[in-house]
Design an enzyme around this catalytic site. Structure first.
Site: not given
Lengths: 269, 426
Positions: B160, B167, B277, B313, B397
């Protein structure tokens, strides 16, 4: 009309749901056993047994009579997962002798008697029973041998190679023994227990896992078979082996000999 | 009167309590209507998890370092994925697939990513993008032709993006001109995953630029139609996953290879990427878990100042935070998957899962390096690879900003409304 020398071969494979081999075992606080709240899977030697049965089927020449592989397990409801794995690896059908969640774990003699009952009451004819040589939780290594005794069948234990001769109706099996390798020829019907080097079990591929959903699992109770799993043994105590203490370095051979003498090794003078 | 109304419901609760056994540490009544926690899977899904876990540990793990150093996917792994039925997870058995659920695919992707996110994305793109497009939009004839090939032997690729359209996907420039019974494609695709090893390509090209994005059409093509691999990218992470530039120079594709009909490409792309996604979310989730599982046990064996560093810790709190983050990513991912399976709307949840999981992956894997100290910084242990691999999660993606935009649109739709009286009263 061709006289067929090969007929339907029936193989029974009992499998056990045991603590997974990769789990770090911890003794329970009561010192009566190990912590069982851990991952369980099929006993690795039983996976080898199922794999061998499937390979026997695949090794037969095309056009032979079909081989039926039946899996069997004894245990609480969760044990059915182990049967699903067996079915996904290639078993055709399975039996689940269901015990209550709180029942004590079966012992080899009880298991052997149950397998004998399945063979005599539930299955048409069994040519071969393939079992793991031992389970990795109890490491008793008795079930296959006891079963052979009860049924009065020939047995070949610690198998590292299995070759069937369907015309002669026997099997030539290579056994791993202390002195090396031994070959025995055993007539049908027979008991085989698997050793590590017999084969490397396949992964259950996704399509086979999905196909296994449709295969039959028959549920039975001990009462249905007329067997009892009343324990013959009582575990008195389970403890961890003593922790390894670090060694020390010595500066010379003389010092080594002194230390060995002090530790009580009389072989050094 | 208040107390009377309180007593009645309590009475019936007491009756229930007397018949059901209380469980330890819980005085609440067990639910009896079959609603299960999100992380409880079906028996089949558990078996699939186990089988993929074994495959990942026994076949993939020994090859991870070499594949990363050489930037090359080992063909044995692709072969193994096909043999295990992991390349047609949702495809029907009639078409040669494993006929499993979408969640099964998500679990497979997650388990693979725990060992190697490169292998995971190969499996993810092939299943959730390529296979799903064919299953959802192709004709019966096309399904009969392509699904078995994709399920059993041929790797697929989804083409694509281009140099000038990422985008802004529908600004793509690749054109497909009708010539007789064929279309002739000209253009360049960029950033295409799996393309080096793939034989089957889903290509988005515009058959009528005058219609703008409504001319975008999805074609299925094969390598031998003349698709040229122009450049293989050298990347920061998921190096074993091939990412290439593809040239289409008068590539002739028969009209019968149009998937979903002319001009449907933009719709197919949007819908499929919403599903994909969730796959990426699963990959990032697996990655975070893999980094955690690799580094934390080490900290309990590495002693400094006479105690295992994992028991300090500061470290322990850091583990607790990371584990909680992983849990959030897991629940978002599994819920999005289950919603999709149930036929419920899932676009917002999928965007949330992908955006969040990629963040968690970056943070947990980054911390994992620090937990291992200097050793974490060397390539030997494999923990730094997880951090390098995680960066792409926020990019491909659908970038994180695109995910946020998607989520924001839902918020605006739900919270701004003409029916809400918003005029302030003086």
């Amino acid at each position: 009309m061709r006289p067929s020398t090969t007929r339907l071969l029936n193989i029974l494979v009992p499998v056990k749901r045991a603590v997974d081999y990769a789990v770090k075992i911890r003794v329970n606080p009561q010192q009566t056993g190990v912590d069982l709240n851990v991952k369980h899977s099929m006993n690795p030697f039983d996976e080898i047994a199922i794999e061998e049965a499937v390979r026997i089927r695949e090794r037969l020449p095309k056009g032979s009579e079909p081989v039926t592989i039946t899996a069997l397990t004894i245990g609480p409801p969760k044990s059915v997962e182990t049967l699903r794995t067996a079915l996904a690896m290639g078993a055709d059908a399975a039996f689940h002798i269901e015990l209550p969640e709180t029942a004590p774990a079966p012992e080899p003699l009880g298991v052997a008697k149950a397998v004998q009952a399945i063979i005599e009451k539930q299955l048409n004819s069994v040519d071969m029973v393939i079992l793991g040589k031992q389970s990795i939780d109890d490491d008793l290594g008795q079930t296959g041998q006891m079963l052979a005794g009860l049924l009065d069948w020939g047995q070949a234990t610690y198998a590292s190679k299995v070759d069937l001769d369907l015309e002669q109706k026997n099997a030539v099996i290579t056994r791993e023994i202390d002195g090396g390798l031994e070959q025995v020829c055993v007539k049908f019907p027979l008991i085989v227990t698997t050793d590590l080097r017999l084969n490397e079990p396949r992964y259950a591929s996704l399509p086979n896992i999905m196909k296994a959903k449709k295969k039959a699992v028959t549920k039975l109770t001990p009462a249905d078979l007329g067997v009892s799993f009343k324990p013959q043994m009582e575990v008195i105590k389970v403890t961890e082996p003593p922790k390894r203490v670090g060694g020390t370095k010595v500066e010379s051979v003389d010092e080594l000999v002194e230390k060995l003498k002090a530790a009580g090794f009389t072989a050094v003078s | 009167m208040y107390r009377n109304s309180m007593l009645r419901p309590l009475g019936s609760l007491r009756a229930l309590r007397s018949t059901t056994r209380a469980r330890p540490f819980s005085s609440s009544i067990p639910r009896l209507d079959g609603v299960k926690p999100l992380d409880v899977l079906t028996d089949e899904e558990e078996m699939i998890r186990e089988t993929v876990q074994r495959f990942a540990n026994e076949v993939v793990k020994p090859r991870v370092r070499e594949m990363d150093e050489n930037e090359r996917m080992d063909p044995e792994i692709i072969k193994g994925l096909f043999e295990q039925g992991l390349m047609g997870i949702e495809t029907s058995a009639a078409h040669g697939g494993s006929e499993s659920s979408f969640t099964s695919a998500i679990i497979a992707i997650e388990e693979l990513a725990k060992v190697d996110p490169s292998v995971s994305v190969l499996c993810d793109v092939h299943n959730t993008l390529v296979n799903t497009v064919i299953r959802k939009y192709a004709t019966e004839t096309q399904k009969e032709k392509w699904l078995p090939l994709l399920a059993t032997e041929q790797l697929g690729s989804f083409c694509l993006s281009e140099a000038a359209s990422g985008s802004d996907a529908f600004a793509l420039q690749t054109k497909a001109q009708k010539v007789g019974n064929d279309y002739v494609l000209n253009g360049t695709k960029m950033w295409i995953t799996n393309s080096y090893e793939a034989s089957i390509f889903l290509i988005f090209a515009n058959i009528d630029p005058s219609k703008g994005y409504k001319g975008i059409t999805c074609f299925i093509g094969t390598k031998d139609m003349g698709i040229e691999i122009a450049k293989k990218e050298q990347k920061l992470g998921i190096r074993a996953s091939s990412t290439c530039t593809l040239n289409f120079d008068d590539v002739k594709i028969p009209a019968e290879n149009i998937i979903g009909g002319e001009g449907q490409g933009y719709k197919i792309a949007i819908e499929i990427l919403n599903e994909g996604r969730i796959g990426i979310a699963a990959q990032m989730l697996g990655l975070a878990q893999g980094a955690f599982a690799l580094s934390v046990p080490y900290t309990y064996t590495r002693n400094q100042f006479k105690q295992p560093i994992g028991t300090f810790q500061g470290m322990a709190f850091s583990f607790a935070e990371a584990a909680t983050q992983i849990e959030t990513a897991k629940l978002l991912t599994y819920n999005a998957a289950r919603r999709k399976e149930a036929g419920l709307s899932f676009v917002k949840e999928a965007a949330m899962a992908k955006w969040w999981a990629s963040k968690v992956a970056q943070e947990v894997s980054g911390n994992a390096i620090e937990w291992m100290g200097g050793l974490g910084f060397t390539r030997e242990t494999g923990v730094e690879k997880f951090w390098r691999d995680s960066k792409i999660g926020a990019i491909y993606e659908g970038t994180s900003n695109i995910q946020l935009q998607t989520i924001a649109k839902f918020i605006q739709k739900d919270f701004s409304s003409a029916s809400v009286i918003s005029e302030p009263s003086i």
